[in-house]
Design a protein around this motif. Structure first.
Motif, PDB file in Angstrom:
ATOM      1  N   PHE A 128       0.823  -1.210   0.000  1.00 36.37           N
ATOM      2  CA  PHE A 128       0.000   0.000   0.000  1.00 36.37           C
ATOM      3  C   PHE A 128       0.858   1.262   0.000  1.00 36.37           C
ATOM      4  CE2 PHE A 128      -2.019   3.484   2.259  1.00 36.37           C
ATOM      5  CZ  PHE A 128      -3.121   3.692   1.446  1.00 36.37           C
ATOM      6  N   ALA A 129       1.900   1.295   0.841  1.00 31.31           N
ATOM      7  CA  ALA A 129       2.749   2.481   0.934  1.00 31.31           C
ATOM      8  C   ALA A 129       3.407   2.797  -0.401  1.00 31.31           C
ATOM      9  CB  ALA A 129       3.818   2.279   2.011  1.00 31.31           C
ATOM     10  N   SER A 130       3.883   1.768  -1.091  1.00 31.41           N
ATOM     11  CA  SER A 130       4.526   1.961  -2.389  1.00 31.41           C
ATOM     12  C   SER A 130       3.512   2.386  -3.445  1.00 31.41           C
ATOM     13  CB  SER A 130       5.231   0.673  -2.819  1.00 31.41           C
ATOM     14  OG  SER A 130       6.174   0.277  -1.841  1.00 31.41           O
ATOM     15  N   PHE A 131       2.337   1.758  -3.417  1.00 31.45           N
ATOM     16  CA  PHE A 131       1.254   2.133  -4.320  1.00 31.45           C
ATOM     17  C   PHE A 131       0.907   3.617  -4.151  1.00 31.45           C
ATOM     18  CE2 PHE A 131      -3.328   2.860  -4.742  1.00 31.45           C
ATOM     19  CZ  PHE A 131      -3.560   2.453  -6.055  1.00 31.45           C
ATOM     20  N   LEU A 134       3.745   6.062  -5.435  1.00 33.50           N
ATOM     21  CA  LEU A 134       3.785   6.202  -6.896  1.00 33.50           C
ATOM     22  C   LEU A 134       2.600   7.016  -7.402  1.00 33.50           C
ATOM     23  CD1 LEU A 134       5.843   4.960  -8.993  1.00 33.50           C
ATOM     24  CD2 LEU A 134       6.055   4.125  -6.658  1.00 33.50           C
ATOM     25  N   LEU A 135       1.450   6.840  -6.775  1.00 33.16           N
ATOM     26  CA  LEU A 135       0.273   7.608  -7.160  1.00 33.16           C
ATOM     27  C   LEU A 135       0.495   9.103  -6.902  1.00 33.16           C
ATOM     28  CD1 LEU A 135      -2.309   6.295  -8.292  1.00 33.16           C
ATOM     29  CD2 LEU A 135      -3.364   6.674  -6.056  1.00 33.16           C
ATOM     30  N   ILE A 136       1.121   9.412  -5.769  1.00 27.83           N
ATOM     31  CA  ILE A 136       1.432  10.804  -5.442  1.00 27.83           C
ATOM     32  C   ILE A 136       2.399  11.395  -6.455  1.00 27.83           C
ATOM     33  CG2 ILE A 136       2.637  12.277  -3.770  1.00 27.83           C
ATOM     34  CD1 ILE A 136      -0.087  11.516  -2.778  1.00 27.83           C
ATOM     35  N   ALA A 203       3.656  -1.939  -9.401  1.00 32.61           N
ATOM     36  CA  ALA A 203       2.914  -2.486 -10.536  1.00 32.61           C
ATOM     37  C   ALA A 203       1.437  -2.111 -10.463  1.00 32.61           C
ATOM     38  CB  ALA A 203       3.074  -4.004 -10.578  1.00 32.61           C
ATOM     39  N   LEU A 204       0.855  -2.201  -9.270  1.00 30.30           N
ATOM     40  CA  LEU A 204      -0.543  -1.817  -9.103  1.00 30.30           C
ATOM     41  C   LEU A 204      -0.736  -0.327  -9.378  1.00 30.30           C
ATOM     42  CD1 LEU A 204      -1.395  -3.821  -5.851  1.00 30.30           C
ATOM     43  CD2 LEU A 204      -2.129  -4.354  -8.182  1.00 30.30           C
ATOM     44  N   ALA A 205       0.202   0.468  -8.899  1.00 28.26           N
ATOM     45  CA  ALA A 205       0.108   1.913  -9.113  1.00 28.26           C
ATOM     46  C   ALA A 205       0.179   2.265 -10.590  1.00 28.26           C
ATOM     47  CB  ALA A 205       1.226   2.629  -8.345  1.00 28.26           C
ATOM     48  N   CYS A 207      -0.869   0.588 -13.077  1.00 27.04           N
ATOM     49  CA  CYS A 207      -2.174   0.305 -13.690  1.00 27.04           C
ATOM     50  C   CYS A 207      -3.155   1.428 -13.415  1.00 27.04           C
ATOM     51  CB  CYS A 207      -2.732  -1.019 -13.158  1.00 27.04           C
ATOM     52  SG  CYS A 207      -1.772  -2.467 -13.614  1.00 27.04           S
ATOM     53  N   VAL A 208      -3.196   1.884 -12.176  1.00 26.92           N
ATOM     54  CA  VAL A 208      -4.128   2.945 -11.797  1.00 26.92           C
ATOM     55  C   VAL A 208      -3.731   4.274 -12.438  1.00 26.92           C
ATOM     56  CG1 VAL A 208      -5.044   4.264  -9.852  1.00 26.92           C
ATOM     57  CG2 VAL A 208      -4.746   1.785  -9.652  1.00 26.92           C
ATOM     58  N   ILE A 209      -2.434   4.546 -12.478  1.00 26.05           N
ATOM     59  CA  ILE A 209      -1.943   5.779 -13.097  1.00 26.05           C
ATOM     60  C   ILE A 209      -2.361   5.847 -14.555  1.00 26.05           C
ATOM     61  CG2 ILE A 209       0.169   6.945 -13.879  1.00 26.05           C
ATOM     62  CD1 ILE A 209       1.421   5.796 -11.191  1.00 26.05           C
ATOM     63  N   ARG A 210      -2.263   4.714 -15.247  1.00 22.52           N
ATOM     64  CA  ARG A 210      -2.644   4.659 -16.668  1.00 22.52           C
ATOM     65  C   ARG A 210      -4.127   4.987 -16.841  1.00 22.52           C
ATOM     66  NH1 ARG A 210      -0.755   0.027 -17.494  1.00 22.52           N
ATOM     67  NH2 ARG A 210       1.312   0.752 -18.084  1.00 22.52           N
TER      68      ARG A 210
END
Length: 225
Positions: A128-131, A134-136, A203-205, A207-210
């Motif tokens: 979660f912290a890494s996700f 990256l989102l930030i 990797a999850l981030a 996907c969401v960023i895209r």
């Protein structure tokens, strides 16, 4: 390119000096109060992040984190060669920062942490912290690049408290903290799973960023000097 790599080396070094140094100082002065020590550790780290991102952002992009650099490479915003150089600089810079911190606090330079950090809650926390980090970073680039230093500094300061792992969210930080048997340390054998979870979060981030941010034309600006 040498100045970009050196900026990443210095930035990672400064970051680890803040993390480990404030941990040592906090543990010494807090008289066993772990909450107070963690608060001091979080504030010092957030302050340093704001300074080094503001300082080195115009030079190298102020990654200081292999999963941030790898995200840029995977998105095609940075060459593999430059990404590899950045990651190497970040890791060696982080380790150098730990060694310098030990010297400043009159400790043995070479240490191995004995602090266990393992288990499902901590692994989920690192994902979660890494996700979130990256989102930030990429959300900030897309919407308000001038606010990234503040956003990252505030996010990490808060994440010290709202994640069970105290939010390492950085493979270079994880490796370097394994080399310090102090408040901020992590047992070396527990580092690989932390890094794996950080990569999963990245990797999850991506996907969401895209999905959310890639329609913004500003996302690639300033990513790859």
């Amino acid at each position: 390119m040498k100045n970009l790599i050196f900026a990443e080396f210095l930035g990672a070094g400064f970051l680890l000096i803040a993390v480990v140094g404030s941990g040592i100082m906090a543990e010494t002065l807090a008289d066993g109060n772990i909450a107070l020590a963690l608060l001091a550790n979080a504030i010092a780290t957030g302050c340093m992040l704001y300074c080094i991102i503001t300082l080195f952002g115009p030079v190298s992009g102020a990654h200081f984190n292999p999963i941030v650099t790898l995200a840029f490479v995977l998105r095609g915003d940075m060459t593999t060669k430059r990404g590899a150089a950045f990651i190497a600089a970040q890791i060696f810079g982080a380790i150098t920062g730990v060694l310098l911190t030990h010297a400043m606090f009159d400790q043995s330079l070479f240490q191995l942490s004995q602090t266990p950090r393992t288990g499902g809650p901590l692994w989920i926390s690192e994902i979660f912290a890494s996700f979130g980090l990256l989102l930030i970073v990429f959300g900030g680039l897309a919407l308000n690049s001038k606010a990234i230093a503040s956003m990252v500094a505030l996010y990490i300061t808060g994440a010290y408290w709202f994640t069970a792992s105290t939010s390492f969210a950085n493979p270079a930080v994880s490796i370097a903290r394994a080399l310090s048997d102090t408040f901020a340390g992590i047992y070396p054998a527990h580092v690989p799973l932390f890094i794996l979870c950080q990569l999963i979060g990245m990797a999850l981030a991506l996907c969401v960023i895209r999905i959310i941010f890639d329609k913004n034309n500003n996302l690639n600006k300033g990513c790859d000097p």
